[in-house]
Scaffold this motif. Structure first.
Motif, PDB file in Angstrom:
ATOM      1  N   LEU A  77      52.005  88.946  71.388  1.00 48.10           N
ATOM      2  CA  LEU A  77      50.675  88.882  71.262  1.00 48.10           C
ATOM      3  C   LEU A  77      50.323  89.953  69.814  1.00 48.10           C
ATOM      4  CD1 LEU A  77      49.753  89.541  74.989  1.00 48.10           C
ATOM      5  CD2 LEU A  77      49.084  87.828  73.610  1.00 48.10           C
ATOM      6  N   THR A  80      49.463  87.671  66.770  1.00 48.01           N
ATOM      7  CA  THR A  80      48.419  86.435  66.998  1.00 48.01           C
ATOM      8  C   THR A  80      47.756  86.298  65.638  1.00 48.01           C
ATOM      9  OG1 THR A  80      48.273  86.928  69.429  1.00 48.01           O
ATOM     10  CG2 THR A  80      46.590  85.998  68.321  1.00 48.01           C
ATOM     11  N   PRO A  99      47.501  77.861  72.426  1.00 44.13           N
ATOM     12  CA  PRO A  99      48.382  79.185  72.461  1.00 44.13           C
ATOM     13  C   PRO A  99      49.069  79.272  74.152  1.00 44.13           C
ATOM     14  CG  PRO A  99      45.784  79.781  72.880  1.00 44.13           C
ATOM     15  CD  PRO A  99      46.021  78.052  72.461  1.00 44.13           C
ATOM     16  N   GLN A 101      50.548  82.172  75.503  1.00 43.63           N
ATOM     17  CA  GLN A 101      50.826  83.547  75.271  1.00 43.63           C
ATOM     18  C   GLN A 101      50.385  84.100  76.477  1.00 43.63           C
ATOM     19  OE1 GLN A 101      48.447  83.646  71.604  1.00 43.63           O
ATOM     20  NE2 GLN A 101      49.960  84.997  71.041  1.00 43.63           N
ATOM     21  N   SER A 106      43.571  85.125  73.878  1.00 46.95           N
ATOM     22  CA  SER A 106      44.080  84.093  72.871  1.00 46.95           C
ATOM     23  C   SER A 106      43.008  83.146  72.357  1.00 46.95           C
ATOM     24  CB  SER A 106      45.507  83.457  73.066  1.00 46.95           C
ATOM     25  OG  SER A 106      46.509  84.499  73.354  1.00 46.95           O
ATOM     26  N   ARG A 109      40.845  85.092  70.021  1.00 45.92           N
ATOM     27  CA  ARG A 109      41.587  85.623  68.830  1.00 45.92           C
ATOM     28  C   ARG A 109      41.753  84.582  67.796  1.00 45.92           C
ATOM     29  NH1 ARG A 109      46.188  89.285  70.938  1.00 45.92           N
ATOM     30  NH2 ARG A 109      46.404  90.230  68.935  1.00 45.92           N
ATOM     31  N   LEU A 110      42.383  83.201  68.205  1.00 43.60           N
ATOM     32  CA  LEU A 110      42.841  82.292  67.374  1.00 43.60           C
ATOM     33  C   LEU A 110      41.406  81.686  66.747  1.00 43.60           C
ATOM     34  CD1 LEU A 110      45.783  80.674  69.224  1.00 43.60           C
ATOM     35  CD2 LEU A 110      45.847  81.743  66.860  1.00 43.60           C
ATOM     36  N   TRP A 271      47.744  94.316  75.468  1.00 41.80           N
ATOM     37  CA  TRP A 271      46.950  93.195  75.923  1.00 41.80           C
ATOM     38  C   TRP A 271      46.905  92.624  77.031  1.00 41.80           C
ATOM     39  CZ3 TRP A 271      49.964  94.170  71.527  1.00 41.80           C
ATOM     40  CH2 TRP A 271      49.321  94.257  70.255  1.00 41.80           C
TER      41      TRP A 271
END
Length: 309
Positions: A77, A80, A99, A101, A106, A109-110, A271
């Motif tokens: 994480l 990322t 993702p 994860q 995620s 964030r992505l 996270w």
């Protein structure tokens, strides 16, 4: 199908190997000694579901993977955003990133780096690790993927990846509400990671002691409450059902964060329990148990030269 694996660890290494065994084109993105071993000796998979020794395409730069349909995104994480930036040359108008994860942030964030329309959601259920450079070890019988689109335009690509997984005999499920699925895993994972890391004990010791079990349930319930407050459709009895599931886990089961802690590595706590405490605060709630766990683990977040014991 053409697939890139970003993060060739226990998750990416295992599922990427199975997809390659089924005839799909897979590029493994790795670094350091692990990358060198993959390039020199191939990928060695040790698993109760079948061992494999594969000659693989292993690269350091995502751009060298070539055009792909799907990126299996499985980095830790804390990596990322930096890993997502590296993916920019690889992610075209027909490429989707899934993702797999820990955590529940995620997708956002992505999406902030690669574009929301390019990112689906996914959850992996497997105990795997890099035993040594080039060698992935899978323990237990569980090796499952659940994933799904967050936008209607992603549905066709999600279906194609499901077909690829089934061709590889992967236990895979395409789900309608991937956000709920991520939170279901999050409720479990936060509690397991928090209690085993802060006590330095496997889950069997945690669940059998009344005080440690209290902490297990408290961290779980706080996470469930935050999810519900955020509008996630978690069932009323979900905490009770998840505790029952924990009671059936092997006594010696250790989440990856405890393994990282024992090895002196970085931790994903900001996270996990840290995220629960932060989200609770943003909602005007209190998540005291998770906040306390995060505080207790803070000296170890960036790794330690002295291994925890």
């Amino acid at each position: 199908m053409k697939i890139a694996v970003m993060g060739t660890g226990g998750v990416g290494g295992y599922f990427g190997a199975r997809l390659q065994q089924a005839g799909h084109g897979v590029a493994f993105i790795a670094r350091g000694r692990h990358l060198q071993a993959l390039q020199r000796n191939g990928l060695s998979l040790k698993s109760p579901l079948g061992d494999a020794q594969l000659k693989v395409k292993a690269v350091e730069k995502p751009a060298d993977a070539g055009a792909v349909d799907v990126v299996v995104f499985a980095v830790k994480l804390w990596d990322t955003e930096s890993a997502a930036e590296q993916l920019r040359p690889l992610v075209g108008s027909n490429t989707f990133v899934i993702p797999f994860q820990n955590g529940v942030e995620s997708i956002e964030r992505l999406g902030a780096v690669l574009g929301r329309e390019r990112v689906m959601g996914g959850a992996a259920y497997i105990a795997g690790r890099i035993a040594e450079p080039g060698v992935i070890v899978h323990t237990g019988q569980m090796a499952r993927l659940r994933f799904g689109p967050v936008l209607a335009a992603q549905s066709k690509a999600a279906g194609s990846f499901l077909t690829a997984c089934r061709e590889a005999k992967i236990d895979a499920e395409l789900v309608d509400d991937i956000v709920r699925v991520l939170w279901e895993k999050f409720v479990l994972l936060v509690a397991l990671s928090a209690t085993t890391a802060v006590t330095r004990k496997p889950i069997g010791a945690v669940r059998s002691d009344p005080d440690m079990r209290w902490l297990l349930e408290a961290t779980m319930r706080e996470t469930w409450e935050v999810g519900r407050k955020r509008g996630v459709a978690l069932p009323e009895d979900f905490v009770a059902r998840t505790l029952a599931f924990v009671d059936g886990l092997p006594h010696e089961m250790k989440p990856s964060m405890l393994g990282d802690l024992e090895a002196g590595g970085r931790l994903e706590a900001p996270w996990l329990s840290g995220a629960v405490a932060r989200m609770a605060r943003e909602l005007g709630m209190e998540a005291a148990a998770n906040r306390a766990v995060h505080a207790a683990l803070k000296p170890y977040l960036n790794g330690s030269e002295v291994k925890a014991s």
